[in-house]
Design a protein around this motif. Structure first.
Motif, PDB file in Angstrom:
ATOM      1  N   ASP A 114       0.844  -1.199   0.000  1.00 44.36           N
ATOM      2  CA  ASP A 114       0.000   0.000   0.000  1.00 44.36           C
ATOM      3  C   ASP A 114       0.877   1.246   0.000  1.00 44.36           C
ATOM      4  OD1 ASP A 114      -1.562   2.224   0.766  1.00 44.36           O
ATOM      5  OD2 ASP A 114      -2.957   0.964   1.857  1.00 44.36           O
ATOM      6  N   ARG A 115       0.786   2.004  -1.077  1.00 47.03           N
ATOM      7  CA  ARG A 115       1.542   3.248  -1.194  1.00 47.03           C
ATOM      8  C   ARG A 115       0.601   4.439  -1.407  1.00 47.03           C
ATOM      9  NH1 ARG A 115       4.791  -0.592  -3.721  1.00 47.03           N
ATOM     10  NH2 ARG A 115       6.857  -0.756  -2.843  1.00 47.03           N
ATOM     11  N   THR A 136      -5.403   0.303   4.108  1.00 44.60           N
ATOM     12  CA  THR A 136      -6.592  -0.556   4.145  1.00 44.60           C
ATOM     13  C   THR A 136      -6.422  -1.659   5.171  1.00 44.60           C
ATOM     14  OG1 THR A 136      -6.900  -0.151   1.782  1.00 44.60           O
ATOM     15  CG2 THR A 136      -8.090  -2.012   2.730  1.00 44.60           C
ATOM     16  N   ASP A 137      -7.451  -1.826   6.012  1.00 42.55           N
ATOM     17  CA  ASP A 137      -7.479  -2.891   7.012  1.00 42.55           C
ATOM     18  C   ASP A 137      -8.864  -3.534   6.974  1.00 42.55           C
ATOM     19  OD1 ASP A 137      -7.024  -4.589   9.154  1.00 42.55           O
ATOM     20  OD2 ASP A 137      -7.233  -3.024  10.675  1.00 42.55           O
ATOM     21  N   ASP A 138      -9.122  -4.301   5.906  1.00 46.28           N
ATOM     22  CA  ASP A 138     -10.451  -4.893   5.714  1.00 46.28           C
ATOM     23  C   ASP A 138     -10.852  -5.854   6.823  1.00 46.28           C
ATOM     24  OD1 ASP A 138     -11.011  -3.470   3.400  1.00 46.28           O
ATOM     25  OD2 ASP A 138     -10.211  -5.023   2.076  1.00 46.28           O
ATOM     26  N   ASP A 139      -9.894  -6.575   7.405  1.00 39.57           N
ATOM     27  CA  ASP A 139     -10.257  -7.534   8.446  1.00 39.57           C
ATOM     28  C   ASP A 139     -10.345  -6.897   9.832  1.00 39.57           C
ATOM     29  OD1 ASP A 139      -7.577  -7.173   8.992  1.00 39.57           O
ATOM     30  OD2 ASP A 139      -7.017  -9.274   8.734  1.00 39.57           O
ATOM     31  N   GLY A 140      -9.972  -5.617   9.948  1.00 38.39           N
ATOM     32  CA  GLY A 140     -10.136  -4.881  11.194  1.00 38.39           C
ATOM     33  C   GLY A 140      -9.255  -5.343  12.341  1.00 38.39           C
ATOM     34  N   ASP A 178      -1.766  -5.214   3.585  1.00 37.03           N
ATOM     35  CA  ASP A 178      -0.547  -5.589   2.860  1.00 37.03           C
ATOM     36  C   ASP A 178       0.526  -6.120   3.809  1.00 37.03           C
ATOM     37  OD1 ASP A 178      -0.428  -2.940   3.851  1.00 37.03           O
ATOM     38  OD2 ASP A 178       1.138  -2.404   2.436  1.00 37.03           O
ATOM     39  N   ILE A 179       0.630  -5.524   4.990  1.00 35.47           N
ATOM     40  CA  ILE A 179       1.607  -6.002   5.972  1.00 35.47           C
ATOM     41  C   ILE A 179       1.151  -7.337   6.554  1.00 35.47           C
ATOM     42  CG2 ILE A 179       2.722  -5.482   8.178  1.00 35.47           C
ATOM     43  CD1 ILE A 179       2.662  -2.523   7.313  1.00 35.47           C
ATOM     44  N   LYS A 234       0.860  -3.887  14.656  1.00 37.58           N
ATOM     45  CA  LYS A 234      -0.314  -3.162  15.161  1.00 37.58           C
ATOM     46  C   LYS A 234       0.114  -1.956  16.001  1.00 37.58           C
ATOM     47  CE  LYS A 234      -4.579  -4.018  17.723  1.00 37.58           C
ATOM     48  NZ  LYS A 234      -5.373  -5.045  18.430  1.00 37.58           N
ATOM     49  N   SER A 235       1.147  -2.135  16.822  1.00 39.33           N
ATOM     50  CA  SER A 235       1.613  -1.002  17.636  1.00 39.33           C
ATOM     51  C   SER A 235       2.162   0.113  16.757  1.00 39.33           C
ATOM     52  CB  SER A 235       2.664  -1.453  18.659  1.00 39.33           C
ATOM     53  OG  SER A 235       3.925  -1.623  18.082  1.00 39.33           O
ATOM     54  N   LEU A 236       2.834  -0.243  15.664  1.00 39.70           N
ATOM     55  CA  LEU A 236       3.320   0.776  14.716  1.00 39.70           C
ATOM     56  C   LEU A 236       2.159   1.445  13.999  1.00 39.70           C
ATOM     57  CD1 LEU A 236       6.304  -1.226  13.184  1.00 39.70           C
ATOM     58  CD2 LEU A 236       6.478   0.749  14.709  1.00 39.70           C
ATOM     59  N   GLN A 237       1.175   0.658  13.613  1.00 44.14           N
ATOM     60  CA  GLN A 237       0.021   1.174  12.873  1.00 44.14           C
ATOM     61  C   GLN A 237      -0.826   2.114  13.728  1.00 44.14           C
ATOM     62  OE1 GLN A 237      -0.399   0.629   9.658  1.00 44.14           O
ATOM     63  NE2 GLN A 237      -2.288   1.805   9.561  1.00 44.14           N
ATOM     64  N   ASN A 238      -0.859   1.871  15.039  1.00 44.56           N
ATOM     65  CA  ASN A 238      -1.665   2.724  15.920  1.00 44.56           C
ATOM     66  C   ASN A 238      -1.235   4.187  15.872  1.00 44.56           C
ATOM     67  OD1 ASN A 238      -3.465   0.794  16.792  1.00 44.56           O
ATOM     68  ND2 ASN A 238      -2.239   0.226  18.567  1.00 44.56           N
TER      69      ASN A 238
END
Length: 190
Positions: free
Chosen positions: A62-63, A70-74, A80-81, A103-107
């Motif tokens: 994802d660029r 995108t986080d379709d599964d929530g 992508d990661i 997840k901690s990075l994404q937060n």
């Protein structure tokens, strides 16, 4: 004035004087030194597996300009990661530790640093830091030494656009001068 020491040169010359013979006193051939064996740690293996998975899925990374992607599964990790982690040959315990750290990075991508006041920003940074330290401790427990190389790889995947990197730098600016506790994270893995 430069001093030149001839002792190292003399040592090399003298140490080579008796190297013609490959035999011991009993005229049996001496064993040839074996090539050093390279020990690959679990962390190095997982890092290489992440890099291989990335190379297989690089076109799907994802660029977009969206910070969160995108986080379709929530589950709190960009899809992508998620795909890159699930494609590694790591066992499920390690994959869960990788997801926890991703997840901690994404937060951090969810925090609007520009809209927060100084104290609110610091409170958000304390929470992000606590989550990050906990996830790193989980990786350390799962991977052992060398886990930090894996954290850097996940960080590079997460902050893979200019907008995401700039957002990360805004968070660093908020954290500037703050002190964080690294203890108290027993049972770090979720």
């Amino acid at each position: 004035m430069k001093r030149i020491s001839f002792y190292p040169l003399l040592f090399l010359i003298l140490s080579g004087c008796n190297s013609d013979s490959n035999t011991t006193d009993s005229n049996t051939p001496s064993p040839s030194p074996s090539a050093p064996t390279e020990t690959v740690t679990l962390a190095e293996s997982v890092k290489k597996s992440l890099e291989l998975s990335y190379s297989n899925h690089e076109p799907q990374l994802d660029r977009t300009e969206s910070l969160e992607g995108t986080d379709d599964d929530g589950n709190g990790v960009r899809d992508d990661i998620d795909m890159i982690i699930s494609d590694t040959d790591a066992d499920e315990t390690v994959k869960q530790a990788l997801i926890q750290h991703a997840k901690s990075l994404q937060n951090e991508m969810k925090v609007d640093w520009d809209s927060l006041g100084e104290e609110e920003g610091k409170a958000a940074m304390r929470q992000l830091s606590s989550d990050s330290i906990r996830s790193k401790r989980c990786l350390m427990e799962s991977l052992g030494s060398g886990f930090s190389k894996v954290t850097r790889t996940l960080k590079a995947l997460t902050y893979n656009t200019k907008a995401r990197t700039m957002h990360y730098l805004k968070g660093n600016k908020v954290a500037n001068g703050m002190a964080f506790s690294v203890g108290g994270h027993e049972n770090a893995c979720e």
